[in-house]
Design an enzyme around this catalytic site. Structure first.
Site, PDB file in Angstrom:
ATOM      1  N   GLY A  61       3.556  -3.971  11.026  1.00 52.63           N
ATOM      2  CA  GLY A  61       4.361  -4.205  12.219  1.00 52.63           C
ATOM      3  C   GLY A  61       4.300  -5.663  12.613  1.00 52.63           C
ATOM      4  N   CYS A  88      -1.676  -3.157   6.654  1.00 58.41           N
ATOM      5  CA  CYS A  88      -1.414  -4.373   7.405  1.00 58.41           C
ATOM      6  C   CYS A  88      -1.634  -4.161   8.913  1.00 58.41           C
ATOM      7  CB  CYS A  88      -0.017  -4.896   7.082  1.00 58.41           C
ATOM      8  SG  CYS A  88       0.081  -6.670   7.289  1.00 58.41           S
ATOM      9  N   TYR A  89      -0.590  -4.170   9.726  1.00 58.99           N
ATOM     10  CA  TYR A  89      -0.801  -3.918  11.164  1.00 58.99           C
ATOM     11  C   TYR A  89      -1.598  -2.626  11.350  1.00 58.99           C
ATOM     12  CZ  TYR A  89       0.138  -3.412  16.146  1.00 58.99           C
ATOM     13  OH  TYR A  89       0.002  -3.290  17.510  1.00 58.99           O
ATOM     14  N   HIS A 175       0.544  -5.157   1.275  1.00 61.56           N
ATOM     15  CA  HIS A 175       1.567  -4.104   1.296  1.00 61.56           C
ATOM     16  C   HIS A 175       1.704  -3.424  -0.064  1.00 61.56           C
ATOM     17  CE1 HIS A 175       3.249  -4.916   5.288  1.00 61.56           C
ATOM     18  NE2 HIS A 175       2.896  -6.166   5.053  1.00 61.56           N
ATOM     19  N   GLU A 177       3.350  -0.902  -0.756  1.00 61.22           N
ATOM     20  CA  GLU A 177       4.658  -0.260  -0.905  1.00 61.22           C
ATOM     21  C   GLU A 177       5.719  -1.159  -1.527  1.00 61.22           C
ATOM     22  OE1 GLU A 177       3.157  -1.203   1.830  1.00 61.22           O
ATOM     23  OE2 GLU A 177       4.530  -1.841   3.403  1.00 61.22           O
ATOM     24  N   ASP A 233      27.275  10.952  -1.011  1.00 64.50           N
ATOM     25  CA  ASP A 233      26.606  11.837  -0.057  1.00 64.50           C
ATOM     26  C   ASP A 233      27.410  13.098   0.252  1.00 64.50           C
ATOM     27  OD1 ASP A 233      24.832   9.767  -0.083  1.00 64.50           O
ATOM     28  OD2 ASP A 233      25.374   8.997   1.899  1.00 64.50           O
ATOM     29  N   LYS A 376      18.455   7.934  -0.715  1.00 65.44           N
ATOM     30  CA  LYS A 376      19.625   7.849  -1.589  1.00 65.44           C
ATOM     31  C   LYS A 376      19.325   8.242  -3.051  1.00 65.44           C
ATOM     32  CE  LYS A 376      24.002   6.556  -1.737  1.00 65.44           C
ATOM     33  NZ  LYS A 376      24.982   6.827  -0.686  1.00 65.44           N
TER      34      LYS A 376
END
Ligand code: GLN
Length: 520
Positions: A61, A88-89, A175, A177, A233, A376
């Site tokens: 964050g 992190c945050y 991070h 991710e 979609d 997606k």
């Protein structure tokens, strides 16, 4: 989707503290075949407990956790006996709440950084002792909370990761991710599959099976109406609903005459009466109606508005013929839900982006959004699982207003034909050159410029086609793609030879910003 039946399903909860990569965290967890949902840090702890997660991840964050009014959380979160991983945050906040200390660092770390890890930590099993990670922080953990020990450091950051094994609490300053963290997915895998003990049963085929069951339960013998745009979609939503309830589903496909060449027919081939799906398919050929509404209109925003509104009017007229339905289906997907700030629980009524608003006069009782939990790439996988052709599933993003905004200035039937033909040639040649998978997004547009040329010894005064090709990771920024010159030349000569009304072909070099990907 019915969340209650998901209670027994193993899941990990991501608590969002406003980090840029929060959706990525959830995606990576799902890549480990563990279902995952994102909730705001404002979500009550009792609500989190009721979801019975196997693990909790706190995201990064922008704030500094030691400042007043920074997002925080109840300390009780760490006492639930559920493994927690702070990123992190999230890592800093965990440390602060448990009695450690966080301060502003003298040196801010940003970018790819070498990190040395303790491989005996369950978080780093099978990770290289020295590995590259992505750092993005100003603050650092200057003192650990009690019970914690350091399990990773960098040249500038003494606590790049820490753990409290007894309580299954883990903190990572970098991070995992983002893809720049080379072994990041492995670390998240170690957390969700190792530490949290998730079996990894989340698979797209089980999603399809489970949603078919839930749709049947919810819809009963009711009727469902879906606006099919031909996009990924809404097509996948149609496939899923068709499998669940067959002819209780009616799909209205509005051909506004602004689709790419043959696209309307392709949609009909897949979903129409001769296709493989069991549903009622209504195609409305509204081309003429659109062209007459758009006649004389040159202002881009006005064009967009007309196209969007007309879609709703046409859809409403069809819906009226059908009469009252029980459900209106929409192809909302998870990023839409997260971006609207309503992570998860509450019913978001958000129209499919191709519809451009919710119809006022359609008589329905409830909205049904069968894809609202999917990212997606998962939507695409579900599409393939349902037997929707690859060509449709991997379609390039196409704007709702279609070719209407790839024709600069006034839209006419003639101009639509020109841009359709030119675009089809361009796409064909890109595919022939084997560049279709490696090039991000590419299309032809019709400039409103006419210029003088010479063809067969005769003077011409015709339009210029602009070719565009961009590479983009997130559609927020883009760079012009380097299409080989020989390919561009082939495309140019084919367009000039085969498409009447064009005597010039230009290549657009503009990146985004300052340009946009589309022309209007
Ligand atoms: N704002 C905090 C810092 O600067 C956390 C940053 C982050 O989560 N990426 O250290």
């Amino acid at each position: 989707m019915d969340k209650k039946s998901g209670l027994s399903m193993e899941k990990v909860i991501v608590i969002d503290f406003g980090g840029q990569y929060n959706q990525l965290v959830a995606r990576r967890v799902r890549e480990c075949n563990v279902y995952c949902e994102i909730y705001s840090y404002k979500t009550d702890i009792d609500q989190i407990k009721a979801m019975n997660p196997k693990g909790i991840i706190l995201t990064g964050g922008p704030n500094s956790c030691y400042e007043e009014n920074s997002p925080s959380y109840s300390r009780e979160l760490f006492e639930l006996g559920i493994p927690v991983l702070g990123l992190c945050y999230g890592a800093q906040l965990m440390m602060l709440l448990l009695g450690g200390k966080v301060e502003k660092a003298s040196l801010r770390e940003y970018g790819k950084t070498e990190v040395h890890v303790d491989r005996t930590s369950p978080l780093f099993s099978n990770v290289e002792e020295t590995t590259v990670c992505w750092m993005s922080h100003n603050d650092y953990i200057s003192r650990l909370a009690q019970g914690f020990s350091v399990i990773a450091h960098t040249a500038d950051c003494p606590v790049a990761a820490a753990q409290c094994l007894e309580q299954d609490l883990y903190a990572i300053q970098f991070h995992p991710e983002v893809l720049h963290t080379v072994e990041g997915t492995k670390m998240l895998y170690n957390f969700v599959r190792g530490v949290c003990g998730c079996a990894g049963t989340w698979r797209i085929d089980s999603f399809v099976e489970e949603s078919v069951r839930q749709i049947r339960e919810k819809v009963g013998d009711g009727k469902v109406l879906l606006a099919l745009s031909g996009g990924v979609d809404s097509s996948v939503a149609a496939g899923l609903l068709s499998r669940a309830i067959g002819r209780q589903l009616t799909c209205v496909f509005v051909d506004h005459g602004l689709l790419r060449k043959n696209e309307g027919d392709e949609v009909e081939t897949v979903f129409g009466p001769d296709g493989d799906f069991d549903l009622n398919f209504i195609r409305v050929n509204a081309q003429e109606r659109y062209y007459s509404k758009l006649a004389g209109v040159t202002e881009p925003e006005k064009k967009r508005k007309i196209i969007g509104e007309e879609f709703i009017r046409v859809f409403e007229e069809e819906a009226k013929k059908i009469g009252a339905v029980d459900f209106l289906a929409q192809g909302t997907i998870y990023p839409d839900v997260v971006e609207s700030g309503l992570g998860g629980e509450s019913a978001v009524i958000k129209s499919h982006h191709n519809v451009g608003g919710l119809p006022d006069y359609v008589d329905f009782k409830e909205i049904i959004e069968p894809l609202r939990d999917l990212f997606k790439d998962e939507v695409r996988k579900a599409g393939l699982e349902l037997g929707i052709p690859e060509k449709l599933v991997y379609r390039q993003p196409f704007p709702g207003p279609g070719l209407g905004i790839r024709i600069i200035g006034e839209v006419t039937a003639e101009k639509v034909r020109i841009v359709q033909d030119a675009d089809a040639i361009y796409r064909e040649e890109i595919a022939k050159a084997g560049l279709d998978r490696s090039t991000g997004q590419y299309f032809a547009a019709l400039t409103n410029m006419r210029s003088v040329g010479v063809m067969g010894d005769e003077r011409t005064y015709d339009y210029a086609i602009a070719l565009r090709a961009v590479n983009t990771v997130d559609f927020m920024t883009a760079e012009c793609a380097e299409i080989p010159f020989a390919v561009l030349q082939t495309v140019m000569s084919r367009i000039i030879n085969e498409v009447r009304g064009v005597n010039r072909v230009l290549y657009d070099l503009t990146s985004k910003p300052p340009g946009t990907i589309e022309f209007e």
